[in-house]
Motif scaffolding. Structure first.
Motif, PDB file in Angstrom:
ATOM      1  N   ARG A 115     -59.666 -48.671  60.761  1.00  0.00           N
ATOM      2  CA  ARG A 115     -59.767 -49.257  59.422  1.00  0.00           C
ATOM      3  C   ARG A 115     -58.809 -50.431  59.284  1.00  0.00           C
ATOM      4  NH1 ARG A 115     -58.707 -45.094  55.101  1.00  0.00           N
ATOM      5  NH2 ARG A 115     -59.645 -46.634  53.741  1.00  0.00           N
ATOM      6  N   ILE A 116     -57.614 -50.301  59.839  1.00  0.00           N
ATOM      7  CA  ILE A 116     -56.620 -51.387  59.767  1.00  0.00           C
ATOM      8  C   ILE A 116     -57.089 -52.588  60.582  1.00  0.00           C
ATOM      9  CG2 ILE A 116     -54.255 -52.006  60.413  1.00  0.00           C
ATOM     10  CD1 ILE A 116     -53.569 -49.794  58.646  1.00  0.00           C
ATOM     11  N   VAL A 117     -57.696 -52.352  61.743  1.00  0.00           N
ATOM     12  CA  VAL A 117     -58.207 -53.473  62.544  1.00  0.00           C
ATOM     13  C   VAL A 117     -59.277 -54.221  61.764  1.00  0.00           C
ATOM     14  CG1 VAL A 117     -59.591 -54.041  64.588  1.00  0.00           C
ATOM     15  CG2 VAL A 117     -57.588 -52.579  64.811  1.00  0.00           C
ATOM     16  N   ARG A 118     -60.194 -53.492  61.122  1.00  0.00           N
ATOM     17  CA  ARG A 118     -61.223 -54.158  60.313  1.00  0.00           C
ATOM     18  C   ARG A 118     -60.584 -54.934  59.158  1.00  0.00           C
ATOM     19  NH1 ARG A 118     -63.653 -48.986  60.937  1.00  0.00           N
ATOM     20  NH2 ARG A 118     -65.116 -49.046  62.657  1.00  0.00           N
ATOM     21  N   LEU A 119     -59.550 -54.351  58.567  1.00  0.00           N
ATOM     22  CA  LEU A 119     -58.820 -55.017  57.497  1.00  0.00           C
ATOM     23  C   LEU A 119     -58.167 -56.299  58.007  1.00  0.00           C
ATOM     24  CD1 LEU A 119     -57.704 -54.672  54.533  1.00  0.00           C
ATOM     25  CD2 LEU A 119     -55.709 -53.649  55.612  1.00  0.00           C
ATOM     26  N   LEU A 120     -57.593 -56.257  59.205  1.00  0.00           N
ATOM     27  CA  LEU A 120     -56.993 -57.449  59.806  1.00  0.00           C
ATOM     28  C   LEU A 120     -58.036 -58.535  60.061  1.00  0.00           C
ATOM     29  CD1 LEU A 120     -54.458 -55.930  62.339  1.00  0.00           C
ATOM     30  CD2 LEU A 120     -53.914 -57.397  60.394  1.00  0.00           C
ATOM     31  N   VAL A 121     -59.210 -58.134  60.536  1.00  0.00           N
ATOM     32  CA  VAL A 121     -60.286 -59.100  60.771  1.00  0.00           C
ATOM     33  C   VAL A 121     -60.671 -59.762  59.455  1.00  0.00           C
ATOM     34  CG1 VAL A 121     -62.720 -59.335  61.415  1.00  0.00           C
ATOM     35  CG2 VAL A 121     -61.179 -57.978  62.844  1.00  0.00           C
ATOM     36  N   ALA A 122     -60.852 -58.967  58.415  1.00  0.00           N
ATOM     37  CA  ALA A 122     -61.213 -59.519  57.104  1.00  0.00           C
ATOM     38  C   ALA A 122     -60.105 -60.439  56.593  1.00  0.00           C
ATOM     39  CB  ALA A 122     -61.472 -58.393  56.103  1.00  0.00           C
ATOM     40  N   ARG A 123     -58.857 -60.049  56.799  1.00  0.00           N
ATOM     41  CA  ARG A 123     -57.726 -60.868  56.345  1.00  0.00           C
ATOM     42  C   ARG A 123     -57.677 -62.201  57.093  1.00  0.00           C
ATOM     43  NH1 ARG A 123     -52.731 -60.973  53.495  1.00  0.00           N
ATOM     44  NH2 ARG A 123     -52.171 -63.138  53.813  1.00  0.00           N
ATOM     45  N   LEU A 124     -57.911 -62.173  58.395  1.00  0.00           N
ATOM     46  CA  LEU A 124     -57.929 -63.410  59.179  1.00  0.00           C
ATOM     47  C   LEU A 124     -59.021 -64.350  58.683  1.00  0.00           C
ATOM     48  CD1 LEU A 124     -57.398 -61.987  62.779  1.00  0.00           C
ATOM     49  CD2 LEU A 124     -55.749 -63.253  61.411  1.00  0.00           C
ATOM     50  N   TRP A 125     -60.195 -63.796  58.410  1.00  0.00           N
ATOM     51  CA  TRP A 125     -61.299 -64.621  57.903  1.00  0.00           C
ATOM     52  C   TRP A 125     -60.966 -65.171  56.521  1.00  0.00           C
ATOM     53  CZ3 TRP A 125     -65.888 -61.011  59.514  1.00  0.00           C
ATOM     54  CH2 TRP A 125     -66.079 -61.111  60.898  1.00  0.00           C
ATOM     55  N   ALA A 126     -60.374 -64.337  55.660  1.00  0.00           N
ATOM     56  CA  ALA A 126     -60.003 -64.797  54.319  1.00  0.00           C
ATOM     57  C   ALA A 126     -58.988 -65.935  54.413  1.00  0.00           C
ATOM     58  CB  ALA A 126     -59.435 -63.637  53.506  1.00  0.00           C
ATOM     59  N   ASP A 127     -58.011 -65.807  55.304  1.00  0.00           N
ATOM     60  CA  ASP A 127     -57.023 -66.867  55.489  1.00  0.00           C
ATOM     61  C   ASP A 127     -57.678 -68.162  55.953  1.00  0.00           C
ATOM     62  OD1 ASP A 127     -54.993 -65.183  54.707  1.00  0.00           O
ATOM     63  OD2 ASP A 127     -54.286 -64.767  56.743  1.00  0.00           O
ATOM     64  N   GLN A 128     -58.639 -68.053  56.864  1.00  0.00           N
ATOM     65  CA  GLN A 128     -59.329 -69.248  57.346  1.00  0.00           C
ATOM     66  C   GLN A 128     -60.148 -69.913  56.245  1.00  0.00           C
ATOM     67  OE1 GLN A 128     -61.532 -67.776  60.711  1.00  0.00           O
ATOM     68  NE2 GLN A 128     -59.792 -68.006  62.097  1.00  0.00           N
ATOM     69  N   ILE A 129     -60.804 -69.108  55.427  1.00  0.00           N
ATOM     70  CA  ILE A 129     -61.598 -69.652  54.318  1.00  0.00           C
ATOM     71  C   ILE A 129     -60.684 -70.351  53.314  1.00  0.00           C
ATOM     72  CG2 ILE A 129     -62.999 -69.006  52.302  1.00  0.00           C
ATOM     73  CD1 ILE A 129     -64.249 -66.814  54.136  1.00  0.00           C
ATOM     74  N   ILE A 130     -59.564 -69.730  52.989  1.00  0.00           N
ATOM     75  CA  ILE A 130     -58.616 -70.330  52.047  1.00  0.00           C
ATOM     76  C   ILE A 130     -58.060 -71.637  52.610  1.00  0.00           C
ATOM     77  CG2 ILE A 130     -56.328 -70.035  50.999  1.00  0.00           C
ATOM     78  CD1 ILE A 130     -57.072 -67.014  50.725  1.00  0.00           C
ATOM     79  N   HIS A 131     -57.700 -71.621  53.884  1.00  0.00           N
ATOM     80  CA  HIS A 131     -57.159 -72.822  54.528  1.00  0.00           C
ATOM     81  C   HIS A 131     -58.184 -73.960  54.511  1.00  0.00           C
ATOM     82  CE1 HIS A 131     -54.742 -75.258  57.204  1.00  0.00           C
ATOM     83  NE2 HIS A 131     -55.788 -75.385  58.006  1.00  0.00           N
ATOM     84  N   LYS A 132     -59.421 -73.647  54.824  1.00  0.00           N
ATOM     85  CA  LYS A 132     -60.485 -74.662  54.827  1.00  0.00           C
ATOM     86  C   LYS A 132     -60.733 -75.192  53.416  1.00  0.00           C
ATOM     87  CE  LYS A 132     -63.682 -76.875  57.067  1.00  0.00           C
ATOM     88  NZ  LYS A 132     -63.368 -77.858  58.076  1.00  0.00           N
ATOM     89  N   PHE A 133     -60.738 -74.303  52.435  1.00  0.00           N
ATOM     90  CA  PHE A 133     -60.927 -74.697  51.039  1.00  0.00           C
ATOM     91  C   PHE A 133     -59.823 -75.645  50.601  1.00  0.00           C
ATOM     92  CE2 PHE A 133     -59.950 -73.979  46.538  1.00  0.00           C
ATOM     93  CZ  PHE A 133     -61.145 -74.381  45.962  1.00  0.00           C
ATOM     94  N   GLU A 134     -58.573 -75.306  50.923  1.00  0.00           N
ATOM     95  CA  GLU A 134     -57.447 -76.160  50.543  1.00  0.00           C
ATOM     96  C   GLU A 134     -57.515 -77.520  51.238  1.00  0.00           C
ATOM     97  OE1 GLU A 134     -54.100 -73.671  51.420  1.00  0.00           O
ATOM     98  OE2 GLU A 134     -54.201 -72.684  49.455  1.00  0.00           O
ATOM     99  N   ALA A 135     -57.932 -77.540  52.505  1.00  0.00           N
ATOM    100  CA  ALA A 135     -58.053 -78.812  53.232  1.00  0.00           C
ATOM    101  C   ALA A 135     -59.113 -79.709  52.602  1.00  0.00           C
ATOM    102  CB  ALA A 135     -58.390 -78.543  54.696  1.00  0.00           C
ATOM    103  N   ILE A 136     -60.241 -79.121  52.210  1.00  0.00           N
ATOM    104  CA  ILE A 136     -61.311 -79.895  51.578  1.00  0.00           C
ATOM    105  C   ILE A 136     -60.853 -80.399  50.215  1.00  0.00           C
ATOM    106  CG2 ILE A 136     -63.602 -79.701  50.524  1.00  0.00           C
ATOM    107  CD1 ILE A 136     -64.345 -77.844  52.874  1.00  0.00           C
TER     108      ILE A 136
END
Length: 174
Positions: free
Chosen positions: A149-170
């Motif tokens: 469950r924690i690994v899946r949570l980490l995967v979701a967190r990594l994706w969320a961080d990437q989406i936020i980073h991309k949003f801020e860059a745009i």
């Protein structure tokens, strides 16, 4: 995932070996035939939608291949909704969802005070109470359910961080 955990959280050595084994279980979860690990509808949906591609790591099928053009040009709304719901749950009051409360027969017969946490027994991350092991059919060793469950949570967190980073860059470009 292991590289991010090592670089961002400074976790390495023995724990990294265990983490690699757990990531392998998550990657091959369909083959293991373990029962679902999730405790909420959002978590179960993410668990069922998450895939592993040996060439690309963990993936979500948010795009669907067009049968005529053979290009990924159609959105998979269901998978996209699962991803958005999972990212939204990361900002919720609890990081890991708990199992629904289990009512004992004496608690069910007493008065119904919904605010009292002592009415029922709330399942934990692995649904184990007071050191009891919850048996999993076909499992002979320790359970890595919470770790998966924690690994899946980490995967979701990594994706969320990437989406936020991309949003801020745009947003900065505008």
């Amino acid at each position: 995932v292991t590289e991010k955990v090592h670089s961002h959280y400074d976790i390495h050595s023995g724990l990294a070996i265990v983490l690699c084994a757990v990531i392998e279980q998550v990657a091959n979860f369909e083959i293991t035939a373990y029962p679902p690990d999730g405790r909420s509808e959002t978590e179960l949906a993410f668990e069922n939608t998450l895939r592993y591609d040996r060439r690309g790591g963990f993936v979500m099928p948010v795009a669907v291949r067009n049968t005529e053009t053979r290009k990924f040009d159609q959105m998979n709304d269901e998978a996209l909704n699962v991803l958005v719901s999972t990212i939204e749950s990361l900002g919720g009051p609890k990081l890991l969802h708990r199992a629904p409360k289990k009512r004992s027969s004496t608690a069910a017969s007493s008065d119904d005070d919904d605010d009292d946490d002592t009415d029922g027994i709330e399942g934990g991350a692995d649904d184990a109470r007071h050191g009891e092991e919850v048996p999993v059919p076909g499992q002979t060793g320790p359970s890595f359910r919470s770790d998966r469950r924690i690994v899946r949570l980490l995967v979701a967190r990594l994706w969320a961080d990437q989406i936020i980073h991309k949003f801020e860059a745009i947003r900065k470009k505008k």
